[in-house]
Write an enzyme that holds these catalytic residues in place. Structure first.
Site, PDB file in Angstrom:
ATOM      1  N   GLU A  42      34.087  -5.490  29.048  1.00  0.00           N
ATOM      2  CA  GLU A  42      33.136  -4.219  29.264  1.00  0.00           C
ATOM      3  C   GLU A  42      33.843  -3.259  28.381  1.00  0.00           C
ATOM      4  OE1 GLU A  42      33.309  -2.413  33.306  1.00  0.00           O
ATOM      5  OE2 GLU A  42      32.314  -0.723  32.693  1.00  0.00           O
ATOM      6  N   ARG A 269      44.581 -13.528  37.703  1.00  0.00           N
ATOM      7  CA  ARG A 269      44.851 -12.376  36.810  1.00  0.00           C
ATOM      8  C   ARG A 269      46.195 -12.714  36.029  1.00  0.00           C
ATOM      9  NH1 ARG A 269      41.097  -8.378  37.071  1.00  0.00           N
ATOM     10  NH2 ARG A 269      42.496  -6.764  35.944  1.00  0.00           N
ATOM     11  N   LYS A 279      42.489  -1.109  33.118  1.00  0.00           N
ATOM     12  CA  LYS A 279      41.990  -0.112  31.809  1.00  0.00           C
ATOM     13  C   LYS A 279      42.123   1.296  32.131  1.00  0.00           C
ATOM     14  CE  LYS A 279      38.665  -2.988  30.788  1.00  0.00           C
ATOM     15  NZ  LYS A 279      37.545  -3.509  30.249  1.00  0.00           N
TER      16      LYS A 279
HETATM   17  P1  ATP Z   1      40.425  -3.778  33.987  1.00  0.00           P
HETATM   18  O1  ATP Z   1      41.014  -4.270  35.576  1.00  0.00           O
HETATM   19  O2  ATP Z   1      41.898  -3.711  33.320  1.00  0.00           O
HETATM   20  O3  ATP Z   1      39.743  -2.496  33.928  1.00  0.00           O
HETATM   21  P2  ATP Z   1      38.344  -5.718  33.790  1.00  0.00           P
HETATM   22  O4  ATP Z   1      38.433  -6.923  34.627  1.00  0.00           O
HETATM   23  O5  ATP Z   1      37.514  -4.471  34.342  1.00  0.00           O
HETATM   24  O6  ATP Z   1      39.729  -5.081  33.503  1.00  0.00           O
HETATM   25  P3  ATP Z   1      36.806  -6.625  31.728  1.00  0.00           P
HETATM   26  O7  ATP Z   1      36.570  -5.965  30.430  1.00  0.00           O
HETATM   27  O8  ATP Z   1      35.836  -6.521  32.699  1.00  0.00           O
HETATM   28  O9  ATP Z   1      38.003  -5.869  32.436  1.00  0.00           O
HETATM   29  O10 ATP Z   1      37.264  -8.070  31.485  1.00  0.00           O
HETATM   30  C1  ATP Z   1      36.924  -9.082  30.672  1.00  0.00           C
HETATM   31  C2  ATP Z   1      37.307 -10.345  31.206  1.00  0.00           C
HETATM   32  O11 ATP Z   1      38.618 -10.285  31.217  1.00  0.00           O
HETATM   33  C3  ATP Z   1      36.982 -10.651  32.652  1.00  0.00           C
HETATM   34  O12 ATP Z   1      36.458 -12.032  32.545  1.00  0.00           O
HETATM   35  C4  ATP Z   1      38.168 -10.762  33.243  1.00  0.00           C
HETATM   36  O13 ATP Z   1      38.151 -11.507  34.400  1.00  0.00           O
HETATM   37  C5  ATP Z   1      39.157 -10.916  32.149  1.00  0.00           C
HETATM   38  N1  ATP Z   1      40.513 -10.221  32.585  1.00  0.00           N
HETATM   39  C6  ATP Z   1      40.576  -8.842  32.723  1.00  0.00           C
HETATM   40  N2  ATP Z   1      41.870  -8.470  33.172  1.00  0.00           N
HETATM   41  C7  ATP Z   1      42.564  -9.670  33.067  1.00  0.00           C
HETATM   42  C8  ATP Z   1      43.799 -10.059  33.654  1.00  0.00           C
HETATM   43  N3  ATP Z   1      44.774  -9.352  33.891  1.00  0.00           N
HETATM   44  N4  ATP Z   1      44.099 -11.613  33.578  1.00  0.00           N
HETATM   45  C9  ATP Z   1      43.320 -12.355  33.128  1.00  0.00           C
HETATM   46  N5  ATP Z   1      42.093 -12.098  32.855  1.00  0.00           N
HETATM   47  C10 ATP Z   1      41.473 -10.859  32.719  1.00  0.00           C
HETATM   48 MG    MG Z   2      35.241  -5.680  34.797  1.00  0.00          MG
END
Ligand code: ATP
Ligand code: MG
Length: 565
Positions: A42, A269, A279
């Site tokens: 995102e 994760r 984020k």
């Molecule tokens: P945040 O919790 O930091 O806001 P998010 O999951 O909302 O992260 P996205 O941009 O939606 O961020 O993530 C893109 C991809 O990265 C998704 O498929 C998510 O599962 C993966 N991802 C995000 N954070 C992690 C993490 N800590 N470990 C492994 N994969 C991750």
């Molecule tokens: Mg997300």
């Protein structure tokens, strides 16, 4: 994963459970033997090292099994998303070493198709417009052990819902006054199935579709269908989406026309000690000025790690080491530090830098004379050659390499003691000077001309060897020493305490009067070095020819080698 030779035999290291599934799917000919993954960020912030775990899997599996991996921006929320983030995400993925060719997609590419699908669901009695505000809707959701309450609008006619949904999209209603919900099951044990909201009104301009839409799909309504539209075979995501899977499957059931459906597989994760991966919270640190920006070298962002001196290889190695499982855990940041140390050990040229200079005058060395001594650039890699550095009558050593009253077994410089200046001569301390406050300001030594490294006739041995730079030739530098940003292992995971309370007040220490060898004058931002005896350092973006600036990537040892002087 890697194949190694052990006793001449090929030994395959075990593959992750995800890779195992992919192998089985390929072997059984599922999806025509295709593997197609995607990385779906995102664009609401910069990528962090957690994302690297997903990137290495999504792109890595496609690469290894001859498939494709799409980059898809999940841009369903125009309020939080910015073009700056899109550019940074692309830069960071490329830096990590992956490529999506021309497959750069956006969930917003599918807004039309998703809207049509929503209309179709309404017509089929599978979705309805709810006129209640969000807080009422959520109060009716129930609990995992108690059924939810049906909305009074649940059974309104399809015609009425269609009319309202269209008017929602024409901007007739204010944000928050109406939503579109899927009509599934308010008694489902899975809360995600209790008539989830699938569309909401947002009256902000979207970075790609502008003012075209007033209703936007929820992430849960966009994600699975986007995978489906792109022909994704393996939809790899983190464990928190496991409970969403039945909803995604239900939606695909309503949409699909053949056998094909993306297969979602969840993994744990990445969490790291002494930092946090959200984020939203990282954005707070930036906005509140707790760090200098997204690329502050203390941040767990990929751009921060890059600026700190991490290599893409070290990050990929670390991700490989921790692997993929079904169990949430928190990984020790020292494992990441170990990975970068290992990588830089092979790649980084050794140089001399003195962080806290103390002048040493070699009283029997001729004034005005300069000799060049040869030093090996990297003992781990002969092909990196050697360099010449100037030696003269006045040199700098580290302040803590001299002690007026040394303890037993102090093998560095002290009154009457002898040490080798690495690559040059053995010197002997004959005196020192102090200022009014008792601080040592200069050390006096004599040198033994027969002890020049490699060339000397003497076979005299000493226990201590010091790094040094010639005072006349040294270049001034600023060195930024970083420590952990937080002094708690899990700063964001403490129920009763805000993560800000755990910010480490000593996470940055700036040394302004460092002296480095003249070969570093031409160093460019992101060039990496081992400052001998001190650690790995990387040239910062702020560095100029006249004002060199270095960031400490990591100390030489496995404990954080504190340089508290
Ligand atoms: P945040 O919790 O930091 O806001 P998010 O999951 O909302 O992260 P996205 O941009 O939606 O961020 O993530 C893109 C991809 O990265 C998704 O498929 C998510 O599962 C993966 N991802 C995000 N954070 C992690 C993490 N800590 N470990 C492994 N994969 C991750
Ligand atoms: Mg997300």
């Amino acid at each position: 994963m890697s194949e190694e030779k052990k006793n001449g035999e090929e030994v395959k290291t075990p593959v992750s459970f995800i890779e195992q599934i992919i192998i089985e799917d390929l072997e059984s000919g599922k999806n025509g033997g295709r593997i197609h993954t995607r990385f779906p960020p995102e664009p609401n912030g910069y990528l962090h090292i957690g994302h690297a775990k997903a990137i290495c899997l999504d792109f890595g599996m496609a690469l290894k099994y001859g498939g494709k991996c799409n980059l898809r921006f999940d841009d369903t929320n125009p309020v939080k998303e910015e073009v700056e983030y899109i550019d940074s995400i692309k830069e960071d993925i490329r830096w990590l070493g992956f490529d999506w060719d021309d497959r750069e997609y956006y969930a917003s590419d599918y807004f039309g198709k998703l809207y049509d699908f929503a209309v179709d669901l309404i017509k089929r009695g599978l979705a309805y417009v709810d006129d209640q505000p969000a807080d009422v809707i959520s109060s009716q959701k129930g609990t995992p052990t108690q059924s939810g309450i049906e909305s009074p609008y649940r059974n309104r006619s399809a015609e009425e819902s269609l009319d309202l949904f269209e008017r929602m999209n024409q901007g007739e209603f204010e944000e928050g006054t109406r939503v579109l919900r899927a009509k599934i099951d308010m008694t489902s044990p899975n809360m995600q199935m209790r008539d989830p909201i699938i569309y909401r009104i947002i009256k902000a301009s979207h970075h790609r579709t502008g003012e075209a839409w007033k209703v936007y799909p929820m992430y849960d309504f966009a994600h699975g269908q986007s995978d489906y539209f792109e022909g994704i075979t393996h939809s790899l995501c983190t464990l928190e989406f496991e409970v969403h899977r039945p909803l995604y499957d239900w939606l695909i059931d309503q949409l699909k026309t053949g056998d094909y459906r993306p297969r979602q597989i969840e993994f744990n994760r990445l969490n790291l000690t002494y930092t946090m991966m959200s984020k939203r919270k990282l954005l707070e640190l930036v906005q509140e000025g707790k760090v200098s920006g997204w690329d502050d070298p203390r941040m767990p962002t990929l751009c921060g790690l890059r600026r700190r001196g991490y290599t893409p290889e070290s990050i990929r190695k670390f991700i490989d080491l921790i692997g993929y499982t079904k169990v949430e855990a928190i990984n020790d940041v020292s494992l990441l530090e170990h990975a970068v140390r290992d990588d830089l050990n092979l790649k980084a040229p050794r140089v001399f830098a003195v962080l806290n200079p103390l002048k040493v005058t070699i009283t029997n060395y001729p004034e005005g004379k300069t000799e060049y001594v040869s030093l090996i650039n990297n003992p781990e890699d002969e092909s990196m050659g050697s360099r010449e550095i100037p030696f003269s009558r006045e040199v700098y050593i580290e302040q803590d390499d001299f002690m007026e009253n040394p303890p037993h077994k102090f093998f560095r410089l002290a009154p009457g003691a002898e040490v080798r200046l690495k690559g040059a001569y053995i010197i002997k301390c004959t005196g020192f000077m102090k200022d009014g406050s008792g601080k040592i300001t200069e050390v006096l030594c004599t040198y033994d001309p027969d002890t020049r490294s490699g060339a000397g006739s003497s076979n005299k041995k000493v226990k201590g060897t010091l790094h040094w730079v010639s005072a006349e030739h040294a270049v001034d530098a600023e060195v930024r020493l970083y420590d952990r940003l937080f002094n708690h292992e899990d700063p964001a995971g403490q129920k009763d305490e805000d993560y800000r309370n755990f910010l480490n007040p000593e996470s940055l220490k700036i040394l302004k009067d460092c002296k480095v060898e003249p070969s570093l004058r031409t160093a460019e931002p992101l060039d990496k070095f081992q400052f001998q005896r001190l650690g790995y350092f990387c040239v910062d973006y702020d560095s100029t020819k006249d004002h060199l600036v270095f960031n400490r990537t990591v100390g030489l040892k496995d404990t954080w080698a504190k340089i508290n002087r």
